[in-house]
Design an enzyme around this catalytic site. Structure first.
Site, PDB file in Angstrom:
ATOM      1  N   CYS A   2       0.768  -1.268   0.031  1.00 29.19           N
ATOM      2  CA  CYS A   2      -0.222   0.035   0.011  1.00 29.19           C
ATOM      3  C   CYS A   2       1.032   1.321  -0.115  1.00 29.19           C
ATOM      4  O   CYS A   2       2.097   1.196  -0.162  1.00 29.19           O
ATOM      5  CB  CYS A   2      -1.075  -0.019   1.186  1.00 29.19           C
ATOM      6  SG  CYS A   2      -1.773  -1.518   1.568  1.00 29.19           S
ATOM      7  N   SER A 363      11.023 -12.042  -5.860  1.00 30.68           N
ATOM      8  CA  SER A 363      12.193 -11.715  -6.289  1.00 30.68           C
ATOM      9  C   SER A 363      13.401 -12.278  -5.877  1.00 30.68           C
ATOM     10  O   SER A 363      13.283 -13.001  -4.615  1.00 30.68           O
ATOM     11  CB  SER A 363      12.390  -9.995  -6.311  1.00 30.68           C
ATOM     12  OG  SER A 363      12.987  -9.867  -5.210  1.00 30.68           O
TER      13      SER A 363
END
Length: 629
Positions: A2, A363
């Protein structure tokens, strides 16, 4: 994942205009397209932008505690929130939602500031305690999630996930900090101890600030650090088993999501390891994506294709070419501050590709810092062995003189680039490592500055905070100190900033399992021989992953996310290179020597030298200053 923003008055309980908080949210809609909320009370206002990942229908923010005596806005993910929830329920706490935000509120109300070490994950949050009338600003251990703040002339503190949110407040002054320009030209980014604008701060990784209405903002307090002073004992097989346990736990904990999930796959050791362990833990094919380049020597997609095929992944790829330079203005808008890591361009493209199919992507970032995977760390380890044999009194004058007269040979293989090695060995380990990491060394920077800028800079040198960090590190060796500085300085300032801004620009949540703090702490305790063996860095991780990955993926030379900027600036982007020395915001500062820059640009275009990194830095600095003016 967010975006958050807010205003807090440190001089009384003056009302906060909710429209100002809303404006701070409006400029960062990309961080949270799924919902928006503002809450105000005397002296405080909190705002939140939501990208729904867990508990999609519930957990709106700003969120109040069950007793309405605490309010939070939170950016990130708490991966152990279910365990904390069960622990708190056993103590009588009742929950209204199924997400992690309410768990932070309950943990704070139960344990106070001691809740922070219990939170495993990535986060930046602002929590207002209505009983104590305090605002807690906190950032995760390694700085995965950002938090910017500034104190205004009226005593209010404004904060936000991105600098652009602070810029949306009409009272923030836009005075450039010349020391940040010195930092930027040295490192290619503005590190976390500074901002491009005077008066703006970044909350350091692993720190918190506790603000009160009747007191000036206190200094940040460190609540977590990593120590390299201990050493694990055991055979390579035993330590490898421990590592695999940590790796599996880190990956699987980050696979929890109520939305589609995938992974970045470059074909290197780290992202390939993450994909392999995701495939092991999942009954469905892993969704992967990769980016290639139009310069064949820099294209690694063949390795990514092999790993994807081995694990039956749903793999997608896309190519990046010189025409993607058109993204430079968009990159400048993403980062707000000047940011010259050219790998931001392919990173954005791979995030863009991932977002077409998933909302969360894992990642491989962090393993090089944690396990000594960078070539510069391996070279530093060797240089430290030489320093241990030769006293500084001999190294300084003899090797320093040889380094000055030895010809520069950037085109040659690394072992033949004796000039940089000699100059590094002539210095202390900390000074030598700082030099190896800097983009533009101090002598070249000095030649670019005008007398006016040199007066503004004074005695400050960008390398000094990095050198001090190494010297004061909780460490036993030069390799320890190098890794510590990479984790505390380079990782949050460059790598994590790059991934956060490029992923959030397309409303994608990126998660970094190899930065699980328990895995990082384990890596910091590994014997040096388990980290670097001969010329191989990250040795134990590579040895551990032999059962999962091909030899040529594990042990081929590390390339990283290299971008062919040098070739582009000699070809289709030569005009951009020449334009750097001409008018614009950079020229108006009067801080850099335009004639000197023009000469460097022509030397690069003609192929007499490689000044691509400098020219790219100046291009991105110009674009950033134009946005700040």
């Amino acid at each position: 994942m967010c975006g958050i923003a807010g205003i807090f008055h440190t001089e009384g309980l003056k009302p906060v205009d909710p429209a100002r908080v809303t404006r701070m949210l409006d400029v960062a809609q990309h961080r949270g397209p799924d919902g928006q909320g503002v809450w105000t009370a005397p002296g405080v206002g909190l705002g939140h932008l939501r990208l729904s990942i867990i508990d999609l229908a519930g957990s709106p923010q700003p969120m109040a505690s069950a007793d309405s005596m605490a309010m939070i806005v939170f950016n990130g993910e708490i991966y152990n929130y279910r365990d904390l929830r069960r622990e708190l329920q056993a103590e009588g706490v009742e929950f209204r939602t199924s997400g992690d935000t309410e768990v932070i509120l309950a943990a704070y109300q139960r344990w106070g500031l001691d809740c922070l070490p219990r939170l495993h994950g990535m986060f930046a949050f602002a929590l207002y305690d209505l009983r104590e009338r305090t605002l807690l600003l906190a950032r995760d251990r390694l700085g995965v999630k950002p938090l910017h703040m500034a104190t205004l002339s009226d005593g209010s503190v404004i904060f936000g996930s991105e600098l652009k949110q602070l810029l949306a407040h009409p009272s923030l002054r836009r005075d450039l900090d010349p020391l940040a320009v010195e930092d930027y030209l040295c490192w290619g980014y503005v590190p976390d101890h500074r901002s491009i604008l005077r008066g703006v701060e970044k909350l350091p990784a692993g720190h918190y600030r506790l603000l009160r209405h009747d007191a000036p903002p206190p200094r940040p307090v460190q609540w977590w650090d990593v120590s390299f002073t201990g050493r694990e004992k055991g055979s390579a097989a035993d330590l490898g088993a421990h590592m695999l346990h940590h790796l599996r736990a880190a990956v699987t904990s980050r696979m929890a999501a109520d939305v589609p999930l995938g992974a970045f796959l470059s074909g290197g050791v780290d992202s390939s390891s993450v994909v392999a362990l995701m495939a092991e833990a999942s009954s469905d094919p892993v969704k992967t994506c990769s980016i290639g380049f139009d310069v064949a020597a820099l294209d690694e997609t063949a390795y990514a294709d092999r790993v994807a095929a081995q694990y039956g992944a749903e793999h997608r790829k896309r190519m990046v070419g010189s025409e993607d330079f058109a993204l430079a203005d968009r990159l400048a808008a993403m980062f707000d501050e000047p940011f010259a890591d050219a790998s931001a361009l392919p990173t954005f493209r791979v995030c863009e590709l991932a977002r077409e199919h998933v909302t969360v992507a894992l990642s491989g970032d962090g393993a090089d810092e944690a396990f000594a995977g960078y070539r510069r760390q391996v070279f530093h380890h060797r240089e430290e062995q030489v320093r241990g044999l030769l006293p500084q009194g001999l190294r300084g004058p003899v090797l320093g003189t040889l380094g000055q007269i030895y010809p520069k040979a950037d085109w040659a293989p690394r072992p033949l680039r004796a000039k940089s090695t000699l100059l590094s060995l002539a210095q202390s380990g900390e000074e030598g490592y700082a030099r190896s990491l800097s983009v533009i060394p101090d002598d070249l920077r000095d030649s670019l500055y005008t007398p006016d800028f040199l007066r503004l800079r004074g005695e400050y040198r960008a390398e000094q905070p990095f050198i001090d960090l190494m010297r004061n590190a909780p460490a036993r060796s030069g390799l320890d100190r190098a890794q510590y500085a990479d984790l505390k300085f380079y990782l949050p300032g460059d790598i994590l900033t790059k991934v956060d801004r490029t992923s959030m620009a397309v409303s994608l949540e990126a998660r970094e399992p190899l930065l699980d703090h328990r895995l990082v702490e384990f890596g910091a305790r590994l014997p040096e021989a388990m980290r670097v063996k001969g010329s191989v860095g990250k040795w134990l991780m590579k040895d551990t992953m032999r059962r999962y990955l091909p030899q040529d993926v594990l042990f081929r030379p590390k390339m990283g996310f290299v971008t062919p900027i040098a070739a582009w600036l000699r070809g289709p982007l030569a005009g951009e290179a020449r334009a750097v020395a001409q008018g614009g915001e950079l020229a108006r500062t009067g801080w850099l020597d335009a004639g000197r820059i023009a000469g460097l640009a022509e030397a690069h275009i003609a192929g007499r030298a490689d000044h691509s990194r400098l020219l790219w830095q100046l291009l991105m600095l110009e674009k950033s200053l134009a946005r700040l003016s």
